[in-house]
Design a protein around this motif. Structure first.
Motif, mmCIF file in Angstrom:
data_model
loop_
_atom_site.group_PDB
_atom_site.id
_atom_site.type_symbol
_atom_site.label_atom_id
_atom_site.label_comp_id
_atom_site.label_asym_id
_atom_site.label_seq_id
_atom_site.Cartn_x
_atom_site.Cartn_y
_atom_site.Cartn_z
ATOM 1 N N TYR A 189 86.670 18.149 4.318
ATOM 2 C CA TYR A 189 85.631 18.665 3.425
ATOM 3 C C TYR A 189 84.976 19.874 4.077
ATOM 4 C CZ TYR A 189 80.905 19.206 1.622
ATOM 5 O OH TYR A 189 79.741 19.734 1.115
ATOM 6 N N PHE A 218 81.730 22.853 3.252
ATOM 7 C CA PHE A 218 80.652 23.421 2.427
ATOM 8 C C PHE A 218 80.699 24.916 2.700
ATOM 9 C CE2 PHE A 218 77.125 23.100 -0.214
ATOM 10 C CZ PHE A 218 75.988 23.696 0.303
ATOM 11 N N ASP A 251 79.504 25.959 -2.018
ATOM 12 C CA ASP A 251 80.053 24.898 -2.865
ATOM 13 C C ASP A 251 80.827 23.906 -2.013
ATOM 14 O OD1 ASP A 251 80.606 27.380 -5.296
ATOM 15 O OD2 ASP A 251 79.243 25.678 -5.527
ATOM 16 N N ASN A 252 81.124 22.752 -2.631
ATOM 17 C CA ASN A 252 81.884 21.704 -1.949
ATOM 18 C C ASN A 252 83.373 21.883 -2.188
ATOM 19 O OD1 ASN A 252 79.410 20.286 -1.264
ATOM 20 N ND2 ASN A 252 79.349 19.638 -3.400
ATOM 21 N N TRP A 294 87.336 20.262 -1.049
ATOM 22 C CA TRP A 294 88.071 19.132 -0.467
ATOM 23 C C TRP A 294 89.539 19.480 -0.307
ATOM 24 C CZ3 TRP A 294 85.816 14.579 1.064
ATOM 25 C CH2 TRP A 294 84.507 14.339 0.621
#
Length: 121
Positions: free
Chosen positions: A96, A98, A108-109, A111
């Motif tokens: 993950y 950021f 934003d996130n 993955w």
């Protein structure tokens, strides 16, 4: 288009070691905190470790003393060195980040797709 790609998973015997990598690519302006999560079959995804851009780290109790997180900001890459692996470490490990993409105004996130780690004899 920003992508996070994990690598380094596989099958290892109890007591063995693996090193996971997570490479962020694409139009990236800045990466803040990065984390490793894992999800075992039938269980919720859990935070394994996290590392700030400056290198400050947080370890979850199940992996303290056995796993080491690190990152190379110049390469937009994060690592997880896993030693003394146990069968209960078996899970899909997710990366993950950021981060702020080029042309964006906010973080934003993001993955990765996950990499399987199986600890078994």
């Amino acid at each position: 288009q920003v992508q996070l790609v994990e690598s380094g998973g596989g099958l290892v015997q109890p007591g063995g070691s693996l090193r996971l990598s997570c490479a962020a690519s694409g139009s990236i302006l800045s990466i803040g905190v990065m984390c490793w999560y894992r999800q075992a079959p039938g269980k919720q995804r859990e935070l394994v470790e996290r590392i700030s851009r400056g290198g400050n780290t947080d370890y979850g109790d199940p992996v303290k003393g056995r796993f080491t997180i690190s990152r190379d900001n110049a390469k937009n890459t994060m690592y997880l060195q896993m030693n003394s692996l146990k069968p209960e470490d078996t899970a899909v490990y997710f990366c993950y980040a950021f981060l702020m993409g080029l042309g964006k105004a906010t973080y934003d996130n993001y993955w990765g797709q996950g990499t399987q780690v199986t600890v078994s004899s």
